[in-house]
Motif scaffolding. Structure first.
Motif, mmCIF file in Angstrom:
data_model
loop_
_atom_site.group_PDB
_atom_site.id
_atom_site.type_symbol
_atom_site.label_atom_id
_atom_site.label_comp_id
_atom_site.label_asym_id
_atom_site.label_seq_id
_atom_site.Cartn_x
_atom_site.Cartn_y
_atom_site.Cartn_z
ATOM 1 N N GLN A 8 15.997 10.463 -5.544
ATOM 2 C CA GLN A 8 17.136 11.358 -5.633
ATOM 3 C C GLN A 8 18.454 10.629 -5.417
ATOM 4 O O GLN A 8 18.546 9.703 -4.615
ATOM 5 C CB GLN A 8 16.998 12.463 -4.567
ATOM 6 C CG GLN A 8 18.114 13.495 -4.607
ATOM 7 C CD GLN A 8 18.006 14.558 -3.520
ATOM 8 O OE1 GLN A 8 19.006 15.136 -3.108
ATOM 9 N NE2 GLN A 8 16.790 14.808 -3.046
ATOM 10 N N ASN A 9 19.474 11.077 -6.126
ATOM 11 C CA ASN A 9 20.862 10.686 -5.873
ATOM 12 C C ASN A 9 21.580 11.941 -5.406
ATOM 13 O O ASN A 9 21.892 12.815 -6.206
ATOM 14 C CB ASN A 9 21.507 10.117 -7.144
ATOM 15 C CG ASN A 9 22.995 9.840 -6.972
ATOM 16 O OD1 ASN A 9 23.529 9.906 -5.860
ATOM 17 N ND2 ASN A 9 23.668 9.516 -8.070
ATOM 18 N N ASP A 10 21.814 12.060 -4.077
ATOM 19 C CA ASP A 10 22.432 13.269 -3.544
ATOM 20 C C ASP A 10 23.949 13.170 -3.650
ATOM 21 O O ASP A 10 24.660 13.012 -2.669
ATOM 22 C CB ASP A 10 21.998 13.517 -2.098
ATOM 23 C CG ASP A 10 22.352 12.370 -1.162
ATOM 24 O OD1 ASP A 10 22.776 12.640 -0.031
ATOM 25 O OD2 ASP A 10 22.187 11.208 -1.567
ATOM 26 N N TYR B 99 16.035 11.217 -10.368
ATOM 27 C CA TYR B 99 15.656 10.279 -11.423
ATOM 28 C C TYR B 99 14.142 10.147 -11.433
ATOM 29 O O TYR B 99 13.531 9.715 -10.449
ATOM 30 C CB TYR B 99 16.305 8.916 -11.191
ATOM 31 C CG TYR B 99 17.816 8.936 -11.259
ATOM 32 C CD1 TYR B 99 18.477 9.140 -12.474
ATOM 33 C CD2 TYR B 99 18.581 8.762 -10.115
ATOM 34 C CE1 TYR B 99 19.862 9.159 -12.543
ATOM 35 C CE2 TYR B 99 19.970 8.776 -10.174
ATOM 36 C CZ TYR B 99 20.602 8.981 -11.388
ATOM 37 O OH TYR B 99 21.974 9.012 -11.446
ATOM 38 N N VAL B 100 13.523 10.522 -12.531
ATOM 39 C CA VAL B 100 12.068 10.493 -12.659
ATOM 40 C C VAL B 100 11.704 9.347 -13.602
ATOM 41 O O VAL B 100 12.081 9.344 -14.783
ATOM 42 C CB VAL B 100 11.537 11.833 -13.218
ATOM 43 C CG1 VAL B 100 10.017 11.794 -13.336
ATOM 44 C CG2 VAL B 100 11.985 12.991 -12.330
ATOM 45 N N PHE B 101 10.975 8.364 -13.094
ATOM 46 C CA PHE B 101 10.648 7.169 -13.863
ATOM 47 C C PHE B 101 9.266 7.302 -14.494
ATOM 48 O O PHE B 101 8.308 7.749 -13.849
ATOM 49 C CB PHE B 101 10.727 5.935 -12.966
ATOM 50 C CG PHE B 101 12.123 5.668 -12.470
ATOM 51 C CD1 PHE B 101 13.001 4.894 -13.212
ATOM 52 C CD2 PHE B 101 12.568 6.225 -11.280
ATOM 53 C CE1 PHE B 101 14.298 4.670 -12.763
ATOM 54 C CE2 PHE B 101 13.866 6.006 -10.820
ATOM 55 C CZ PHE B 101 14.731 5.224 -11.573
ATOM 56 N N ASN C 256 0.811 -1.213 0.000
ATOM 57 C CA ASN C 256 0.000 0.000 0.000
ATOM 58 C C ASN C 256 0.850 1.271 0.000
ATOM 59 O O ASN C 256 0.338 2.360 0.286
ATOM 60 C CB ASN C 256 -0.929 0.001 1.215
ATOM 61 C CG ASN C 256 -1.914 -1.158 1.185
ATOM 62 O OD1 ASN C 256 -2.521 -1.435 0.151
ATOM 63 N ND2 ASN C 256 -2.053 -1.841 2.303
ATOM 64 N N LEU C 257 2.131 1.120 -0.330
ATOM 65 C CA LEU C 257 3.047 2.265 -0.347
ATOM 66 C C LEU C 257 2.699 3.215 -1.488
ATOM 67 O O LEU C 257 2.425 2.787 -2.612
ATOM 68 C CB LEU C 257 4.479 1.753 -0.517
ATOM 69 C CG LEU C 257 5.614 2.777 -0.510
ATOM 70 C CD1 LEU C 257 5.675 3.521 0.808
ATOM 71 C CD2 LEU C 257 6.944 2.061 -0.792
ATOM 72 N N ARG C 258 2.724 4.513 -1.202
ATOM 73 C CA ARG C 258 2.411 5.528 -2.202
ATOM 74 C C ARG C 258 3.670 6.222 -2.723
ATOM 75 O O ARG C 258 3.858 6.389 -3.914
ATOM 76 C CB ARG C 258 1.481 6.584 -1.599
ATOM 77 C CG ARG C 258 0.092 6.104 -1.275
ATOM 78 C CD ARG C 258 -0.746 5.931 -2.496
ATOM 79 N NE ARG C 258 -0.779 7.161 -3.290
ATOM 80 C CZ ARG C 258 -1.285 7.240 -4.514
ATOM 81 N NH1 ARG C 258 -1.782 6.169 -5.093
ATOM 82 N NH2 ARG C 258 -1.294 8.393 -5.163
ATOM 83 N N PHE C 259 4.550 6.661 -1.814
ATOM 84 C CA PHE C 259 5.786 7.348 -2.184
ATOM 85 C C PHE C 259 6.684 7.409 -0.961
ATOM 86 O O PHE C 259 6.243 7.104 0.166
ATOM 87 C CB PHE C 259 5.505 8.763 -2.724
ATOM 88 C CG PHE C 259 4.780 9.658 -1.761
ATOM 89 C CD1 PHE C 259 5.481 10.544 -0.941
ATOM 90 C CD2 PHE C 259 3.390 9.647 -1.668
ATOM 91 C CE1 PHE C 259 4.810 11.376 -0.058
ATOM 92 C CE2 PHE C 259 2.708 10.482 -0.774
ATOM 93 C CZ PHE C 259 3.427 11.343 0.036
ATOM 94 N N GLY C 260 7.932 7.797 -1.151
ATOM 95 C CA GLY C 260 8.848 7.905 -0.029
ATOM 96 C C GLY C 260 10.124 8.621 -0.418
ATOM 97 O O GLY C 260 10.449 8.737 -1.604
ATOM 98 N N PHE C 261 10.851 9.104 0.570
ATOM 99 C CA PHE C 261 12.120 9.792 0.335
ATOM 100 C C PHE C 261 12.884 9.858 1.648
ATOM 101 O O PHE C 261 12.320 9.648 2.737
ATOM 102 C CB PHE C 261 11.902 11.202 -0.224
ATOM 103 C CG PHE C 261 11.007 12.060 0.621
ATOM 104 C CD1 PHE C 261 11.519 12.830 1.666
ATOM 105 C CD2 PHE C 261 9.643 12.093 0.383
ATOM 106 C CE1 PHE C 261 10.688 13.607 2.447
ATOM 107 C CE2 PHE C 261 8.803 12.883 1.164
ATOM 108 C CZ PHE C 261 9.328 13.637 2.201
#
Length: 258
Positions: A211-213, A222-224, A60-65
């Motif tokens: 993101q790659n910091d 990186y946008v998929f 049920n994951l939507r997004f993360g960072f």
């Protein structure tokens, strides 16, 4: 060949930089080692048994960072704390899990409504990606939605004295004083050539992003996209660098391994 249609990508800052990919349709995940530029052998691996008490919520994951030095909704003295913020649904309730990357364990779960991310609540079911936007100061976050819009979340992080000294992570929710939290503002922005230069053409195809910091002056987002493609976006310059590129064994070795 696997596709990214049901995939959520998140960044990992503790230790060697990585990007994790959660494949919700198969309940598996993969670890892309940025330094080695590959997914090592053994992936995709089952989610169960790998993510502590968050295992059951990955579907049920939507997004993360990830963030560094951002604390929970309480005074904490760990300025270099690396947290992976995982946003998901528990039934119909928007939730957020603070996953401690330093200890590889769940630190806290709470409803979005009762968390420091409460301003995201009206937009929650439309957000597909978010990232810590470390440009000029560390209080900015940006989110991409599936309706052609984006969010700009700004925290005015004025230092505030804690009411008490917390020696560990055990605390009483009833003692939390909202005045200790940063002042937040949120702005809805359409994805245009002014707000996200180069991204508007692909705004209806975005699945996830991470993101790659690499350095403070040259972070990459990186946008998929659908159809197994991705874009390379420069955060400090706020512009599309290149793409779309194919996600394959040359660009992301091992990511689409069965």
């Amino acid at each position: 060949m696997p596709t990214l249609e049901q995939c959520i990508a998140v960044d990992w800052r503790a230790g060697k930089d990585r990007i994790y990919f959660f494949f919700k349709d198969t309940d598996t995940y993969a670890r892309f080692n940025i330094g080695d530029q590959e997914v090592p052998a053994g992936y995709p691996a089952p989610v169960r048994g790998s993510w502590g008490t968050f295992d059951n919520h990955v579907k049920n994951l939507r997004f993360g960072f990830a963030t560094t030095g951002l604390t929970l909704d309480k005074p904490m003295d760990t300025s270099d704390l690396d947290i992976l913020w995982l946003f998901y649904y528990d039934g119909d309730t928007p939730m957020v899990c603070a996953y401690n990357q330093d200890t590889d364990s769940v630190l806290q779960t709470s409803t979005v409504r009762s968390s420091k991310w409460r301003l995201l609540l009206p937009y929650f079911d439309r957000i597909v990606a978010g990232t810590w936007w470390q440009v000029n100061r560390s209080s900015l976050f940006r989110f991409i939605m599936n309706d052609g819009n984006s969010l700009y979340l700004d925290w005015d992080e004025v230092p505030r004295a804690p009411r008490r000294d917390y020696a560990d992570d055990k605390y009483d929710d009833n003692l939390f004083n909202p005045v200790d939290t940063p002042i937040q503002t949120i702005r809805l922005e359409p994805i245009t050539e002014s707000t996200w230069p180069g991204l508007a053409l692909y705004k209806d195809r975005i699945i996830t992003a991470a993101q790659n910091d690499r350095t403070f002056a040259d972070n990459t987002f990186y946008v998929f996209l659908t159809r197994n493609q991705y874009l390379i976006y420069n955060i400090p310059q706020n512009r599309l660098v290149s793409g779309p590129h194919a996600v394959d064994n040359q660009s992301w070795p091992g990511l689409l391994r069965n």
